[in-house]
Design a protein around this motif. Structure first.
Motif, PDB file in Angstrom:
ATOM      1  N   ASP A  60       2.087 -19.362   7.035  1.00 48.47           N
ATOM      2  CA  ASP A  60       1.176 -18.394   7.628  1.00 48.47           C
ATOM      3  C   ASP A  60       1.654 -16.963   7.377  1.00 48.47           C
ATOM      4  N   LEU A  61       2.963 -16.738   7.498  1.00 51.80           N
ATOM      5  CA  LEU A  61       3.509 -15.400   7.267  1.00 51.80           C
ATOM      6  C   LEU A  61       3.319 -14.973   5.814  1.00 51.80           C
ATOM      7  N   LEU A  62       3.580 -15.879   4.883  1.00 50.45           N
ATOM      8  CA  LEU A  62       3.420 -15.548   3.466  1.00 50.45           C
ATOM      9  C   LEU A  62       1.955 -15.236   3.131  1.00 50.45           C
ATOM     10  N   LEU A  63       1.047 -16.028   3.689  1.00 51.83           N
ATOM     11  CA  LEU A  63      -0.370 -15.786   3.419  1.00 51.83           C
ATOM     12  C   LEU A  63      -0.838 -14.463   4.013  1.00 51.83           C
ATOM     13  N   ARG A  64      -0.349 -14.133   5.204  1.00 57.78           N
ATOM     14  CA  ARG A  64      -0.753 -12.865   5.820  1.00 57.78           C
ATOM     15  C   ARG A  64      -0.181 -11.676   5.051  1.00 57.78           C
ATOM     16  N   LEU A  65       1.017 -11.814   4.518  1.00 55.66           N
ATOM     17  CA  LEU A  65       1.563 -10.736   3.689  1.00 55.66           C
ATOM     18  C   LEU A  65       0.747 -10.579   2.404  1.00 55.66           C
ATOM     19  N   ALA A  66       0.336 -11.715   1.819  1.00 56.90           N
ATOM     20  CA  ALA A  66      -0.492 -11.642   0.614  1.00 56.90           C
ATOM     21  C   ALA A  66      -1.847 -10.999   0.910  1.00 56.90           C
ATOM     22  N   ALA A  67      -2.446 -11.383   2.036  1.00 54.57           N
ATOM     23  CA  ALA A  67      -3.723 -10.781   2.418  1.00 54.57           C
ATOM     24  C   ALA A  67      -3.567  -9.297   2.725  1.00 54.57           C
ATOM     25  N   LEU A  68      -2.432  -8.923   3.329  1.00 46.06           N
ATOM     26  CA  LEU A  68      -2.183  -7.504   3.598  1.00 46.06           C
ATOM     27  C   LEU A  68      -2.100  -6.713   2.298  1.00 46.06           C
ATOM     28  N   GLY A  69      -1.436  -7.274   1.293  1.00 51.72           N
ATOM     29  CA  GLY A  69      -1.346  -6.586   0.012  1.00 51.72           C
ATOM     30  C   GLY A  69      -2.695  -6.425  -0.666  1.00 51.72           C
ATOM     31  N   THR A  70      -3.518  -7.473  -0.626  1.00 54.21           N
ATOM     32  CA  THR A  70      -4.835  -7.390  -1.286  1.00 54.21           C
ATOM     33  C   THR A  70      -5.776  -6.431  -0.558  1.00 54.21           C
ATOM     34  N   THR A  71      -5.772  -6.435   0.766  1.00 56.25           N
ATOM     35  CA  THR A  71      -6.648  -5.521   1.501  1.00 56.25           C
ATOM     36  C   THR A  71      -6.210  -4.067   1.336  1.00 56.25           C
ATOM     37  N   LEU A  72      -4.892  -3.834   1.326  1.00 56.09           N
ATOM     38  CA  LEU A  72      -4.424  -2.468   1.082  1.00 56.09           C
ATOM     39  C   LEU A  72      -4.791  -2.006  -0.331  1.00 56.09           C
ATOM     40  N   ALA A  73      -4.623  -2.901  -1.296  1.00 59.31           N
ATOM     41  CA  ALA A  73      -4.982  -2.544  -2.678  1.00 59.31           C
ATOM     42  C   ALA A  73      -6.472  -2.253  -2.792  1.00 59.31           C
ATOM     43  N   ALA A  74      -7.303  -3.053  -2.122  1.00 58.44           N
ATOM     44  CA  ALA A  74      -8.745  -2.817  -2.164  1.00 58.44           C
ATOM     45  C   ALA A  74      -9.118  -1.492  -1.502  1.00 58.44           C
ATOM     46  N   ALA A  75      -8.483  -1.191  -0.364  1.00 62.45           N
ATOM     47  CA  ALA A  75      -8.792   0.059   0.326  1.00 62.45           C
ATOM     48  C   ALA A  75      -8.362   1.274  -0.501  1.00 62.45           C
ATOM     49  N   ILE A  76      -7.168   1.192  -1.098  1.00 61.84           N
ATOM     50  CA  ILE A  76      -6.691   2.314  -1.906  1.00 61.84           C
ATOM     51  C   ILE A  76      -7.544   2.480  -3.159  1.00 61.84           C
ATOM     52  N   SER A  77      -7.896   1.366  -3.801  1.00 65.52           N
ATOM     53  CA  SER A  77      -8.716   1.443  -5.009  1.00 65.52           C
ATOM     54  C   SER A  77     -10.097   2.026  -4.708  1.00 65.52           C
ATOM     55  N   THR A  78     -10.657   1.650  -3.558  1.00 67.25           N
ATOM     56  CA  THR A  78     -11.968   2.200  -3.200  1.00 67.25           C
ATOM     57  C   THR A  78     -11.880   3.675  -2.832  1.00 67.25           C
ATOM     58  N   GLY A  79     -10.865   4.033  -2.060  1.00 67.30           N
ATOM     59  CA  GLY A  79     -10.730   5.426  -1.624  1.00 67.30           C
ATOM     60  C   GLY A  79     -10.420   6.389  -2.751  1.00 67.30           C
ATOM     61  N   THR A  80      -9.844   5.899  -3.843  1.00 64.32           N
ATOM     62  CA  THR A  80      -9.524   6.781  -4.975  1.00 64.32           C
ATOM     63  C   THR A  80     -10.547   6.686  -6.104  1.00 64.32           C
ATOM     64  N   ALA A  81     -11.673   6.032  -5.853  1.00 67.72           N
ATOM     65  CA  ALA A  81     -12.737   5.935  -6.867  1.00 67.72           C
ATOM     66  C   ALA A  81     -13.492   7.255  -6.916  1.00 67.72           C
ATOM     67  N   ASP A  82     -13.085   8.130  -7.789  1.00 67.48           N
ATOM     68  CA  ASP A  82     -13.684   9.458  -7.908  1.00 67.48           C
ATOM     69  C   ASP A  82     -13.566   9.893  -9.374  1.00 67.48           C
ATOM     70  N   GLU A  83     -14.694  10.179  -9.979  1.00 66.70           N
ATOM     71  CA  GLU A  83     -14.689  10.544 -11.398  1.00 66.70           C
ATOM     72  C   GLU A  83     -15.763  11.594 -11.661  1.00 66.70           C
ATOM     73  N   ARG A  84     -15.404  12.565 -12.491  1.00 63.94           N
ATOM     74  CA  ARG A  84     -16.339  13.619 -12.908  1.00 63.94           C
ATOM     75  C   ARG A  84     -16.594  13.485 -14.404  1.00 63.94           C
ATOM     76  N   LEU A  85     -17.822  13.633 -14.780  1.00 66.39           N
ATOM     77  CA  LEU A  85     -18.228  13.518 -16.177  1.00 66.39           C
ATOM     78  C   LEU A  85     -18.862  14.826 -16.619  1.00 66.39           C
ATOM     79  N   SER A  86     -18.221  15.479 -17.574  1.00 67.10           N
ATOM     80  CA  SER A  86     -18.717  16.761 -18.072  1.00 67.10           C
ATOM     81  C   SER A  86     -19.737  16.526 -19.177  1.00 67.10           C
TER      82      SER A  86
END
Length: 222
Positions: A60-86
């Motif tokens: 259970d601890l290993l799975l929760r750590l894995a889920a914590l890593g994936t949710t943090l990665a998803a949140a960071i990836s979404t929050g940094t989705a910013d692109e400008r096209l000239s």
């Protein structure tokens, strides 16, 4: 087992020496039940129910750590989705940002909430490893199961909504005259697509956690 089968056997010698008394047969040969050995079992499973709870807490601890890593990665990836096209000049630009889409905003919030919940739930697994007798039982396990189901549903809903937007961004819609923006905004689409994939990986981990919690409640002694 009769008394006749347990007595020693006396063998008469013809050369006048003292008779030789044979040792009694082993208990296993006399029909006694063989002793059960646990050398083939993992160490955590040799102590019965206590070992089972400890092993379950480790997984259970290993799975929760894995889920914590994936949710943090998803949140960071979404929050940094910013692109400008000239286009032609730097003064005329197209801008794509996650908060321009409500689905991506909800995806960021859902993953942040899931990550915070996973951090708060880690002590339950740690206590189950260190002191299995003090682990959450009964109402505690049921509350943890309900919270896991709620967070899993939140991630599933937000991930499905964001997946629909990502699909339209990649493929567009000819009937609605929606062009696929991923042909221009490559970085934005890569980050949002990665966050959707990470979100559904976290959902799969939560499915396993829910099944494990249900199994632990089922095995709880009455």
């Amino acid at each position: 087992m009769t008394s006749e089968s347990a007595t020693a056997t006396v063998i008469q010698m013809d050369d006048g020496r003292a008779p030789v008394v044979a040792a009694p047969a082993p208990a296993q040969a006399l029909g006694a039940a063989p002793r059960k050995t646990t050398t083939g079992l993992p160490f955590l499973l040799r102590s019965g129910a206590k070992g089972f709870r400890c092993c379950l807490a480790v997984v259970d601890l290993l799975l929760r750590l894995a889920a914590l890593g994936t949710t943090l990665a998803a949140a960071i990836s979404t929050g940094t989705a910013d692109e400008r096209l000239s286009v032609f000049t730097t003064t005329f630009q197209f801008h794509a940002r996650f908060d321009d889409f409500p689905a991506f905003t909800s995806l960021l919030v859902a993953n942040a909430v899931a990550a915070g919940y996973l951090v708060l739930s880690l002590p339950f697994s740690v206590v189950g490893i260190v002191r299995p007798s003090k682990a959450a039982t009964g109402v505690g396990l049921l509350l943890l199961l309900v919270c896991d189901v709620v967070v899993m549903a939140l991630l599933t809903a937000s991930g499905a909504a964001a997946a629909a937007i990502v699909y339209v961004a990649h493929s567009g819609n000819r009937r609605a005259n929606w062009v696929p923006i991923c042909m221009q905004f490559h970085g934005f689409c890569q980050r949002t697509s990665g966050s959707v994939v990470a979100t559904f990986l976290a959902v799969l981990i939560f499915v396993v956690l829910v099944l494990m919690a249900a199994c632990a409640i089922r095995r709880r002694p009455s």
